[in-house]
Scaffold this motif. Sequence first.
Motif, PDB file in Angstrom:
ATOM      1  N   GLY A  96       9.708  -2.116  -5.810  1.00 37.00           N
ATOM      2  CA  GLY A  96       9.069  -1.420  -6.918  1.00 37.00           C
ATOM      3  C   GLY A  96       7.780  -2.041  -7.398  1.00 37.00           C
ATOM      4  N   ASN A  97       7.312  -3.102  -6.733  1.00 37.97           N
ATOM      5  CA  ASN A  97       6.014  -3.678  -7.079  1.00 37.97           C
ATOM      6  C   ASN A  97       4.904  -2.829  -6.478  1.00 37.97           C
ATOM      7  OD1 ASN A  97       7.030  -6.164  -8.351  1.00 37.97           O
ATOM      8  ND2 ASN A  97       7.723  -6.673  -6.283  1.00 37.97           N
ATOM      9  N   ILE A  98       3.792  -2.724  -7.170  1.00 36.34           N
ATOM     10  CA  ILE A  98       2.658  -1.958  -6.670  1.00 36.34           C
ATOM     11  C   ILE A  98       1.846  -2.842  -5.721  1.00 36.34           C
ATOM     12  CG2 ILE A  98       0.564  -0.707  -7.304  1.00 36.34           C
ATOM     13  CD1 ILE A  98       1.842  -0.219 -10.058  1.00 36.34           C
ATOM     14  N   THR A  99       1.620  -2.361  -4.499  1.00 35.75           N
ATOM     15  CA  THR A  99       0.813  -3.120  -3.541  1.00 35.75           C
ATOM     16  C   THR A  99      -0.616  -2.603  -3.472  1.00 35.75           C
ATOM     17  OG1 THR A  99       1.306  -1.747  -1.597  1.00 35.75           O
ATOM     18  CG2 THR A  99       2.888  -3.469  -2.163  1.00 35.75           C
ATOM     19  N   ALA A 100      -0.827  -1.347  -3.851  1.00 34.53           N
ATOM     20  CA  ALA A 100      -2.168  -0.775  -3.795  1.00 34.53           C
ATOM     21  C   ALA A 100      -2.265   0.386  -4.775  1.00 34.53           C
ATOM     22  CB  ALA A 100      -2.510  -0.299  -2.385  1.00 34.53           C
ATOM     23  N   VAL A 101      -3.454   0.576  -5.318  1.00 31.50           N
ATOM     24  CA  VAL A 101      -3.762   1.756  -6.124  1.00 31.50           C
ATOM     25  C   VAL A 101      -4.929   2.456  -5.441  1.00 31.50           C
ATOM     26  CG1 VAL A 101      -4.460   2.666  -8.356  1.00 31.50           C
ATOM     27  CG2 VAL A 101      -2.986   0.642  -8.245  1.00 31.50           C
ATOM     28  N   LYS A 102      -4.663   3.628  -4.862  1.00 27.16           N
ATOM     29  CA  LYS A 102      -5.686   4.382  -4.153  1.00 27.16           C
ATOM     30  C   LYS A 102      -6.233   5.485  -5.066  1.00 27.16           C
ATOM     31  CE  LYS A 102      -5.498   2.760   0.185  1.00 27.16           C
ATOM     32  NZ  LYS A 102      -5.092   3.684   1.250  1.00 27.16           N
ATOM     33  N   TYR A 103      -7.528   5.720  -4.954  1.00 33.10           N
ATOM     34  CA  TYR A 103      -8.187   6.803  -5.687  1.00 33.10           C
ATOM     35  C   TYR A 103      -8.756   7.788  -4.662  1.00 33.10           C
ATOM     36  CZ  TYR A 103      -8.154   3.243  -9.378  1.00 33.10           C
ATOM     37  OH  TYR A 103      -7.781   2.283 -10.275  1.00 33.10           O
ATOM     38  N   ARG A 104      -8.326   9.035  -4.746  1.00 37.04           N
ATOM     39  CA  ARG A 104      -8.850  10.069  -3.853  1.00 37.04           C
ATOM     40  C   ARG A 104      -9.721  11.010  -4.682  1.00 37.04           C
ATOM     41  NH1 ARG A 104      -7.212  12.665   1.197  1.00 37.04           N
ATOM     42  NH2 ARG A 104      -5.667  11.009   1.425  1.00 37.04           N
ATOM     43  N   TYR A 105     -10.992  11.122  -4.324  1.00 37.14           N
ATOM     44  CA  TYR A 105     -11.907  11.977  -5.064  1.00 37.14           C
ATOM     45  C   TYR A 105     -11.503  13.443  -4.914  1.00 37.14           C
ATOM     46  CZ  TYR A 105     -14.879   7.841  -5.250  1.00 37.14           C
ATOM     47  OH  TYR A 105     -15.373   6.572  -5.483  1.00 37.14           O
TER      48      TYR A 105
END
Length: 234
Positions: A96-105
Amino acid sequence: GKQLPGSNHERGRSSENLPPYKKEPAEPPAWRGDAWQTRARQIVERAEARLIGSPGAAYFEGRGITLETCKRFRLGYAPNHLGRPVVVIPWFDGSGNITAVKYRYLKAWTNDQGKPQRYTAEKGSTALLFGLIGCKGSDTLVVVEGEINALSLAQSVPFDVVSIGSEQNSKGLDALAELVKVEGYSRLLCWFDKPERAAAAAKHFRGSAAMRSPGGEDAADLVKEYGGGALLDL
C-alpha cells in the motif's frame, strides 16, 4: 614499458600502495522515505477529492473507465499541474505504499524541442508495477504496458492485471518476477501493443504466453469495443 622522468609508474603499475576500493552503498529510492510518502499521499488524496464531476472524470469515462474503477485504483484529477490539467494515477507496492505518482495530461502538448508531452511524474517516483492495489488473488496474471490498458482489463476480466509501463522497464520486470514468485500464479499472459514485445517479455517467465490482438489494437480499445465477456471469448 619504461619509467619516464618524474614518474612513479613502471611497467604500467603504480609503485604506490593504492587503498582498497570500497563500493558506496546504494541510496534507497526516494519513495521509501517517510517525507516522500507523506507528500505523495497528500497529492493523491487531494486529486481523489477533485475527481467527481471534473474534466478528469470525463476523460476516464471517455476511455471506458468507470467511476467505480477510478475509486478502486484511487485515480484523481488536478486542474493545474505545471500549468495544465491532468489526471493523477498513483502506483502502489504490495503493502500500500506509493511508489510513483504519474500525471497524464488531458491533452497532449508539444514542448520547445517539438516533442509531444503526454505525461510526467512526481520527482522521486519509481515506476515498478501499476495495478497491485486492484489485484483480487486470481490464479491468472495479465501483464500490459499502459495504465489505461490495465484499468480497462481489470474492470472487465476476472484476472489480476498489472502494467509495467514499458517492456523496457527493467525494475518493473524485476518486481514482476518477485510478484510471480510470491503469489504463485498458474498462468501469466503478456499483452502489449506490439506482439513481438509481448513475446520478448514472456520469455522472462516459465509457462507464460504472449497474447496477440486480432488487428493490432491495444487492450483498452478492444475492451471498449467488445466488452469484457466478449473479449475473453475473442
